[in-house]
Write an enzyme that holds these catalytic residues in place. Structure first.
Site, short mmCIF file in Angstrom:
data_model
loop_
_atom_site.label_atom_id
_atom_site.label_comp_id
_atom_site.label_asym_id
_atom_site.label_seq_id
_atom_site.Cartn_x
_atom_site.Cartn_y
_atom_site.Cartn_z
N PHE A 20 0.92 -1.21 0.05
CA PHE A 20 -0.08 0.07 0.13
C PHE A 20 0.67 1.09 0.12
O PHE A 20 0.81 2.12 -1.08
CB PHE A 20 -1.00 0.00 1.22
CG PHE A 20 -1.46 1.23 1.84
CD1 PHE A 20 -2.15 1.95 0.64
CD2 PHE A 20 -1.78 1.49 3.09
CE1 PHE A 20 -2.93 3.06 1.23
CE2 PHE A 20 -2.39 2.69 3.51
CZ PHE A 20 -2.91 3.46 2.19
N ASN A 41 8.31 -9.48 -0.94
CA ASN A 41 7.76 -10.89 -0.96
C ASN A 41 6.35 -11.21 -1.42
O ASN A 41 5.79 -12.34 -1.49
CB ASN A 41 8.10 -11.75 0.31
CG ASN A 41 7.12 -10.99 1.42
OD1 ASN A 41 6.20 -10.28 1.37
ND2 ASN A 41 7.45 -11.57 2.79
N GLY A 45 1.82 -7.37 -0.29
CA GLY A 45 1.94 -6.53 -1.30
C GLY A 45 1.42 -7.16 -2.70
O GLY A 45 1.21 -8.39 -2.78
N ASN A 108 19.89 -7.15 6.95
CA ASN A 108 20.21 -7.37 5.53
C ASN A 108 20.05 -5.94 4.76
O ASN A 108 21.00 -5.73 4.06
CB ASN A 108 19.21 -8.39 4.99
CG ASN A 108 19.39 -9.82 5.30
OD1 ASN A 108 20.76 -10.09 5.96
ND2 ASN A 108 18.56 -10.72 5.52
N ARG A 115 27.28 -1.40 2.23
CA ARG A 115 28.15 -1.89 1.03
C ARG A 115 27.88 -0.44 0.01
O ARG A 115 28.93 -0.29 -0.45
CB ARG A 115 27.49 -2.86 0.44
CG ARG A 115 28.44 -3.50 -0.61
CD ARG A 115 27.62 -4.42 -1.50
NE ARG A 115 26.88 -3.75 -2.35
CZ ARG A 115 26.26 -4.24 -3.57
NH1 ARG A 115 26.27 -5.62 -3.65
NH2 ARG A 115 25.35 -3.72 -4.23
N TYR A 154 5.39 -7.12 16.73
CA TYR A 154 5.12 -5.92 15.89
C TYR A 154 5.64 -4.81 16.66
O TYR A 154 6.68 -4.23 16.39
CB TYR A 154 3.77 -5.61 15.33
CG TYR A 154 3.80 -4.46 14.38
CD1 TYR A 154 4.31 -4.78 13.09
CD2 TYR A 154 3.18 -3.23 14.57
CE1 TYR A 154 4.12 -3.55 12.16
CE2 TYR A 154 3.32 -2.17 13.76
CZ TYR A 154 3.65 -2.39 12.48
OH TYR A 154 3.68 -1.48 11.51
N LYS A 158 9.33 -3.40 15.88
CA LYS A 158 9.60 -2.18 15.51
C LYS A 158 10.35 -1.30 16.49
O LYS A 158 11.41 -0.61 16.28
CB LYS A 158 8.23 -1.50 15.23
CG LYS A 158 7.59 -2.04 14.02
CD LYS A 158 8.06 -1.69 12.73
CE LYS A 158 7.34 -1.71 11.52
NZ LYS A 158 7.89 -1.15 10.19
N TYR A 168 23.46 1.22 14.26
CA TYR A 168 24.27 0.76 12.98
C TYR A 168 24.63 1.88 12.20
O TYR A 168 25.69 1.92 11.75
CB TYR A 168 23.30 -0.41 12.17
CG TYR A 168 23.95 -1.00 11.19
CD1 TYR A 168 24.66 -0.47 10.23
CD2 TYR A 168 23.92 -2.43 11.16
CE1 TYR A 168 25.09 -1.10 9.17
CE2 TYR A 168 24.61 -3.23 10.13
CZ TYR A 168 25.15 -2.55 9.19
OH TYR A 168 25.70 -3.24 8.22
N THR A 184 -2.90 4.93 8.68
CA THR A 184 -3.16 5.74 7.19
C THR A 184 -3.75 4.90 6.51
O THR A 184 -3.94 3.63 6.59
CB THR A 184 -1.45 5.59 6.65
OG1 THR A 184 -0.68 6.16 7.58
CG2 THR A 184 -1.54 6.23 5.12
#
Ligand code: UDP
Length: 331
Positions: A20, A41, A45, A108, A115, A154, A158, A168, A184
């Protein structure tokens, strides 16, 4: 030389790009001239959310789960991390998977960002405030979250992600923008994902009973998707004073009972209202304090609920006519 945060013509990645919010962001960034890659994935979606953009070549969609190391792709100037199921029905259906997305998935994304030397934009949530004891909620409020309840995968996922991203990015010298999204709604929200706006609209349009959980006195503050995306753009473009969590939402607060009445009236539905048990740990009230976004980003929402609901109702009506309706989900 590094490009500034929001310059057009960048190569960008959106995780959860077929969802969404991801598809609206992809549309907006492509319109700005960015080359947009989306990975998704496709659990919540849909390819069709990006169909016009992928056909036109502005956006490339790769089916992939961020829990696995990211596939070979070009070097990105910026990565927008939106991948995560967000409806309580979805994130609670496989809580361990939700926790993996919020932990391993974020690692990930960050490994790829370091990188590439990419700027990082991450979508956090008002759920980090839990069932808030401070109202409205400013970014400085540290929340009231159950660590072992049905919403914890969740909420705590989060919260962990916010800490991981902050530490990080600081250690790796990456630019980070962190948005806390409040409820939303708008076109392309999954009509059957169990959330209150979509449930009420689908029920009203199909003449089914409107399901209010609890007595309907709990509140939420609903932000139209276009306003949210404007907030994303402003946040990504802003300077270092926008670092740290930023609430983006609409402070217009209503009860769930009032929302039901508005949807019934706008759709002309004859639906009766039925009351179901309130799910455990369901926040009693929620409203963003957006002073920081107003001051630092000069952003505030523009779309009234009646206008936003009109276009959402039209969208859901279209989905019903296309036969895209699956069974509704309930908590
Ligand atoms: N809700 C409801 N009926 C429904 C779906 C949700 O009364 O069919 C309530 C839910 O209990 C919560 C509010 O509406 O108090 C918002 O729920 P939603 O799942 O949209 O988002 P949340 O803010 O809880 O993540």
């Amino acid at each position: 030389m590094r490009k500034p945060l929001n310059k057009s013509g960048r190569v960008v990645l959106i995780t959860g790009g077929a969802g969404f919010l991801g598809s609206h962001l992809a549309e907006r960034l492509a319109a700005e001239g960015d080359k947009v890659y989306c990975i998704d994935n496709l659990h919540t979606g849909r390819r069709e959310n990006l169909a016009a953009l992928t056909r036109g070549g502005q956006v490339k969609l790769i089916e992939h789960d961020i829990v696995k190391p990211l596939p070979i792709m070009p070097r990105f100037d910026a990565i927008y991390n939106l991948a995560c199921p967000a409806s309580p029905v979805h994130y609670q259906s496989d809580p361990v998977a939700t926790l993996r997305v919020c932990s391993q998935g974020v690692f990930n994304v960050l490994d790829r960002a370091v990188r590439d030397g990419a700027d990082v934009f991450h979508t956090s949530t008002s759920e980090v405030y839990g069932d808030p004891e401070v109202h409205p909620q400013p970014e400085s409020y540290q929340g009231n979250v159950n660590t072992v309840g049905p919403r914890s995968c969740y909420d705590e996922g989060k919260r962990f992600a916010e800490t991981l991203l902050t530490d990080y990015c600081q250690q790796a010298g990456l630019r980070l923008r962190l948005v806390r999204i409040f409820n939303t709604y708008g076109p392309r929200m999954l009509p059957n994902d169990g959330r209150v706006v979509s449930n009420f609209i689908v029920q009203a349009l199909q003449g089914e009973p409107i399901t209010i959980y609890g007595d309907g006195s709990q509140t939420r503050s609903f932000c139209y998707v276009d306003d949210l995306i404007e907030g994303f753009m402003a946040l990504m473009a802003a300077g270092d004073d926008a670092a740290g969590p930023m609430n983006i939402g609409n402070p217009a607060e209503i009860t769930v009972g009032e929302l039901a009445e508005i949807v019934v009236e706008m759709t002309g539905a004859r639906s009766e209202i039925v009351y179901k048990p309130l799910p455990k740990d369901d926040p009693r009230r929620r409203r963003p304090d957006i002073s920081r976004a107003r001051q630092v980003l000069d952003w505030s929402p523009k779309v009234d609920l009646a206008i936003g609901l009109r276009s959402t109702i039209d969208y859901v009506q279209g989905e019903i006519e296309k036969g895209n309706m699956l069974n509704l989900c309930y908590a």
